[in-house]
Design an enzyme around this catalytic site. Sequence first.
Site, PDB file in Angstrom:
ATOM      1  N   LYS A 148       0.859  -1.206   0.000  1.00  0.00           N
ATOM      2  CA  LYS A 148       0.000   0.000   0.000  1.00  0.00           C
ATOM      3  C   LYS A 148       0.885   1.242   0.000  1.00  0.00           C
ATOM      4  O   LYS A 148       2.040   1.209   0.436  1.00  0.00           O
ATOM      5  CB  LYS A 148      -0.943   0.032   1.208  1.00  0.00           C
ATOM      6  CG  LYS A 148      -0.268   0.135   2.593  1.00  0.00           C
ATOM      7  CD  LYS A 148       0.027   1.552   3.082  1.00  0.00           C
ATOM      8  CE  LYS A 148       0.830   1.538   4.363  1.00  0.00           C
ATOM      9  NZ  LYS A 148       1.688   2.657   4.623  1.00  0.00           N
ATOM     10  N   ASP A 201      -2.203  -1.192  10.393  1.00  0.00           N
ATOM     11  CA  ASP A 201      -2.600  -1.104   8.978  1.00  0.00           C
ATOM     12  C   ASP A 201      -2.950  -2.472   8.385  1.00  0.00           C
ATOM     13  O   ASP A 201      -3.206  -2.595   7.198  1.00  0.00           O
ATOM     14  CB  ASP A 201      -1.556  -0.353   8.131  1.00  0.00           C
ATOM     15  CG  ASP A 201      -0.164  -0.903   8.304  1.00  0.00           C
ATOM     16  OD1 ASP A 201      -0.027  -1.987   8.883  1.00  0.00           O
ATOM     17  OD2 ASP A 201       0.784  -0.234   7.850  1.00  0.00           O
TER      18      ASP A 201
HETATM   19  O1  C5P Z   1       0.357  -1.030  14.759  1.00  0.00           O
HETATM   20  P1  C5P Z   1       1.753  -1.201  14.286  1.00  0.00           P
HETATM   21  O2  C5P Z   1       2.486  -2.294  15.041  1.00  0.00           O
HETATM   22  O3  C5P Z   1       1.904  -1.341  12.825  1.00  0.00           O
HETATM   23  O4  C5P Z   1       2.509   0.155  14.640  1.00  0.00           O
HETATM   24  C1  C5P Z   1       3.914   0.248  14.658  1.00  0.00           C
HETATM   25  C2  C5P Z   1       4.305   1.432  15.529  1.00  0.00           C
HETATM   26  O5  C5P Z   1       3.914   2.657  14.925  1.00  0.00           O
HETATM   27  C3  C5P Z   1       3.673   1.439  16.897  1.00  0.00           C
HETATM   28  O6  C5P Z   1       4.447   0.706  17.810  1.00  0.00           O
HETATM   29  C4  C5P Z   1       3.678   2.910  17.242  1.00  0.00           C
HETATM   30  O7  C5P Z   1       4.959   3.302  17.702  1.00  0.00           O
HETATM   31  C5  C5P Z   1       3.451   3.580  15.895  1.00  0.00           C
HETATM   32  N1  C5P Z   1       2.046   3.898  15.637  1.00  0.00           N
HETATM   33  C6  C5P Z   1       1.437   4.927  16.336  1.00  0.00           C
HETATM   34  N2  C5P Z   1       0.112   5.215  16.110  1.00  0.00           N
HETATM   35  C7  C5P Z   1      -0.578   4.517  15.186  1.00  0.00           C
HETATM   36  C8  C5P Z   1       0.014   3.472  14.456  1.00  0.00           C
HETATM   37  C9  C5P Z   1       1.338   3.184  14.697  1.00  0.00           C
HETATM   38  O8  C5P Z   1       2.060   5.585  17.166  1.00  0.00           O
HETATM   39  N3  C5P Z   1      -1.864   4.827  14.987  1.00  0.00           N
END
Ligand code: C5P
Length: 314
Positions: A11, A138
């Site tokens: 994406k 995501d």
């Molecule tokens: O959810 P995911 O593991 O993909 O997110 C990776 C990192 O990105 C999280 O640990 C966080 O530090 C940051 N993040 C965030 N807010 C979001 C999505 C991701 O702070 N909405």
Amino acid sequence: MRSYRLIAPAKINLLLEIIGDRPDGFHELVMVMQSVDLADEIELKHLGSGDRILLHCTHPQVPLGETNLAYRAAKLMQECFPGHGGVEITIQKNIPIGAGLAGGSTDGAAVLVGLDLMWNLGLAQDELHTLAAKLGSDMPFCVSGGTALALGRGEELSPLPDLDRLYAVLAKYQTLSVSTPWAYQTYRQQFGATYANDPTAQEERRRTGPSVGLLGAISHHDAASIGQALHNDLEKVVLNHHPQVGLLREKLVEQSTLGAMMSGSGPTVFALAATREEAQQIAASIQAELPDPDLEVWVTKFIAHGIHLAESDH
Ligand code: C5P
């Protein structure tokens, strides 16, 4: 039980706006996500009656244990739906890693969708989204793909009109990757004072922010206005830290008549194009202007779907 081959698209973000903090420690976001036809290929094979998970990947830098989202997706499915046996997962990695293209998330999403099929569970899209949201912000988008507005942590999805006539040239320095947690933490350190943190202020921010112009442009299929409305808050930290990516972005902005921007937490930069010929021209010009063997460039098309079975598996 038969084996399955799935296509797991990357994406790009047409928009990533950081609204403020959330009580769960994540950021409250407004994103517009778009699937493109650069994709990994995932093969799933039944592996006996135990709960073994075997993972192989063609890319030597991809971790094969508990941190891999494909592995975690298989484990979550075994926990939620026990008794279906083990699984052997083979990932043919075509999406660059640490790139801001959701390469890891889309592999995890493919495992959820593939095991739903292999185990004949008949899960609804909503149920797949709920499972996906447990593994990554995501990942729900990666399940259904296409063009979508993503709110909350990124898991609250609303489909948007398809933009599958557009193209994007993706460009990334092969040896450069960006950690998503680092990008968000650095953004919080630098811009935390400007965050909207209570629900009313967050709603006001959403209502008046840069997504308004982009959503209008998408509903009118107006490619020029889409290009003008591209917005990514994380550029403020990543481009500062990696001037090389800033320069790449500048060159792509010069080459593209529609617009260019960094995707997600980067460092991949993309340029929009109205036709394949235009995209190929941009790709050739950028490689001529920045002749560096470390620079990888892909011509991709926007697509209207997420995870799907490989052609020969239909
Ligand atoms: O959810 P995911 O593991 O993909 O997110 C990776 C990192 O990105 C999280 O640990 C966080 O530090 C940051 N993040 C965030 N807010 C979001 C999505 C991701 O702070 N909405």
